[in-house]
Design a protein around this motif. Structure first.
Motif, PDB file in Angstrom:
ATOM      1  N   UNK A  12      77.547  62.468  49.718  1.00 50.06           N
ATOM      2  CA  UNK A  12      77.357  61.030  49.800  1.00 50.06           C
ATOM      3  C   UNK A  12      78.651  60.415  50.295  1.00 50.06           C
ATOM      4  N   UNK A  13      78.550  59.472  51.221  1.00 48.75           N
ATOM      5  CA  UNK A  13      79.742  58.796  51.716  1.00 48.75           C
ATOM      6  C   UNK A  13      79.947  57.453  51.033  1.00 48.75           C
ATOM      7  N   UNK A 130      71.151  55.949  59.200  1.00 50.50           N
ATOM      8  CA  UNK A 130      71.574  57.174  59.874  1.00 50.50           C
ATOM      9  C   UNK A 130      73.091  57.321  59.867  1.00 50.50           C
ATOM     10  N   UNK A 131      73.824  56.204  59.938  1.00 53.75           N
ATOM     11  CA  UNK A 131      75.288  56.291  59.938  1.00 53.75           C
ATOM     12  C   UNK A 131      75.826  56.620  58.563  1.00 53.75           C
ATOM     13  N   UNK A 132      75.242  56.052  57.524  1.00 51.00           N
ATOM     14  CA  UNK A 132      75.738  56.317  56.179  1.00 51.00           C
ATOM     15  C   UNK A 132      75.394  57.742  55.746  1.00 51.00           C
ATOM     16  N   UNK A 133      74.289  58.304  56.253  1.00 54.07           N
ATOM     17  CA  UNK A 133      74.013  59.724  56.020  1.00 54.07           C
ATOM     18  C   UNK A 133      75.195  60.535  56.549  1.00 54.07           C
ATOM     19  N   UNK A 135      77.381  63.283  58.299  1.00 55.38           N
ATOM     20  CA  UNK A 135      77.088  64.079  59.487  1.00 55.38           C
ATOM     21  C   UNK A 135      76.697  65.504  59.131  1.00 55.38           C
ATOM     22  N   UNK A 136      77.017  65.945  57.916  1.00 52.17           N
ATOM     23  CA  UNK A 136      76.587  67.260  57.463  1.00 52.17           C
ATOM     24  C   UNK A 136      75.143  67.299  57.007  1.00 52.17           C
ATOM     25  N   UNK A 137      74.492  66.133  56.866  1.00 52.99           N
ATOM     26  CA  UNK A 137      73.106  66.062  56.391  1.00 52.99           C
ATOM     27  C   UNK A 137      72.141  65.597  57.479  1.00 52.99           C
ATOM     28  N   UNK A 138      72.545  65.706  58.756  1.00 56.66           N
ATOM     29  CA  UNK A 138      71.692  65.280  59.862  1.00 56.66           C
ATOM     30  C   UNK A 138      70.723  66.390  60.265  1.00 56.66           C
ATOM     31  N   UNK A 139      69.557  65.999  60.780  1.00 57.33           N
ATOM     32  CA  UNK A 139      68.594  66.987  61.261  1.00 57.33           C
ATOM     33  C   UNK A 139      68.690  67.188  62.773  1.00 57.33           C
TER      34      UNK A 139
END
Length: 385
Positions: A12-13, A130-133, A135-139
């Motif tokens: 979580x960021x 999408x930005x707060x997700x 970058x390690x949790x992107x599909x």
């Protein structure tokens, strides 16, 4: 001092990760805790000359991201910290020819209780999902073109997060920030600040493993889960073309950004949607020599649809677009992209292999012969704890 090893949960960021059984943890009684994580993304990508000419115009061999992250508390579990450093060329913002910026996040949090905490430092603004997700949790290997144009990104200042206590299943979250308005690692600036507010509504309750901020339904939600968010940002006397990002303007402008987004998950299916709009009273700025630099005003959208085809693999589709307002069309293109992604999860989002193929086109011209259109493909390996 105790050291333990384990697998990291979803990053979580917006807060520190405290659970000592995740990642690498070092603790001293109840006075000190530090969780250590790293991750890297190694990538190969290509882009064609045009939609019709499939010869390679550009290759992309590189370490896209290399991050080191520290979370924990000092003196009291209420007093938490979150630090993230970046070391790749892209992480250091050197691709645009600027100076190295290794500090991505440097936040201090104080938790009044489980529902209310505040932060001070540099971190992601409560903007589009999408930005707060992380970058390690992107599909997909990268975020969408809409995010690139409209995101609020990171800034330095004060942050606040509050979850409204309820007796039912529904969950309500309020987030806000007051910041410099000038992005990462700002120099002393003018008196104009950035003000951000965000409201989130989760009618069916919280997601498993913070899944409302992790792409793809890796948890196979047994019941439908939905999160709806709206954000408003006012950047007073902004000096960059996209608020916290973009080229420097010749004159300051007051910018407004409106964002609406949603995440839905159920039994391996996931849908994420985002809408953006940026406005200003006058998008044109002029130098003494007569040069013009333009604020990117207009609208954008991003849509993901994905399905876990097994417990370890996923297919995802994306459509994204950015549409400049009529008054700046001479300076900014309308751009759209469609992409297909496949991800093989070896240890959730922490260790995975991703392959993406897609097509990008400009100004509503889908024709393959258009030289501004192109095909792209990316292979990426994510490795971390």
């Amino acid at each position: 001092m105790a050291v333990s090893l384990g697998f990291a949960q979803n990053e979580s960021d917006e807060r520190a990760l405290i659970k000592v059984d995740k990642g690498i943890s070092i603790s001293k009684d109840s006075l000190f805790l530090m969780n250590i994580r790293f991750r890297m993304q190694n990538r190969f990508g290509i882009r064609t000359e045009s939609g019709e000419d499939l010869s390679i115009e550009q290759t992309d061999f590189r370490v896209r991201r290399l991050r080191l992250r520290f979370d924990g508390y000092v003196l009291n579990p209420r007093m938490q910290y979150y630090i993230q450093l970046g070391f790749s060329k892209a992480d250091l913002d050197l691709e645009s020819g600027g100076y190295a910026q290794p500090i991505r996040d440097a936040m201090i949090y104080y938790f009044f209780d489980k529902n209310f905490y505040v932060g001070f430092g540099q971190g992601k603004l409560p903007g589009n999902r999408e930005r707060v997700v992380s970058s390690g949790n992107l599909q997909f290997a990268d975020r969408s073109i809409a995010n690139g144009v409209f995101t609020l990104d990171r800034d330095f200042g004060f942050f606040g997060y509050y979850t409204l206590p309820t007796k039912g299943r529904a969950n309500y979250q309020l987030k806000g920030a007051i910041n410099t308005g000038e992005g990462r690692n700002p120099s002393p600036g003018d008196g104009g600040l950035s003000y951000t507010t965000r409201f989130e509504y989760l009618p069916f309750g919280t997601f498993l493993n913070s899944g409302d901020y992790s792409e793809g339904d890796l948890e196979f939600e047994p019941r439908p889960k939905l999160s709806i968010g709206v954000t408003y940002n006012y950047n007073d006397e902004a000096v960059r073309a996209r608020g916290q990002l973009g080229s420097s303007l010749y004159e300051a402008r007051d910018l407004q950004v409106y964002i609406a987004d949603a995440m839905f998950k159920y039994m391996g299916w996931a849908v994420m949607a985002e809408y953006f709009k940026r406005t200003t009273t006058d998008p044109f700025t002029h130098s003494d020599a007569g040069d013009i630099r333009v604020v990117w005003v207009g609208t954008g959208n991003n849509l993901h649809l994905s399905r876990m085809i097994s417990r370890k693999s996923e297919l995802a589709l994306r459509y994204a677009a950015v549409r400049p307002d009529l008054e700046v069309e001479a300076y900014e293109n309308r751009v759209e992209e469609a992409a297909l992604g496949y991800t093989q999860y070896l240890n959730g989002h922490r260790i995975k292999m991703q392959g993406n193929v897609g097509y990008s086109w400009a100004n509503r011209e889908l024709d393959l012969i258009e030289t501004s259109n192109f095909w792209f493909a990316t292979f990426q390996v994510e490795f971390g704890i």
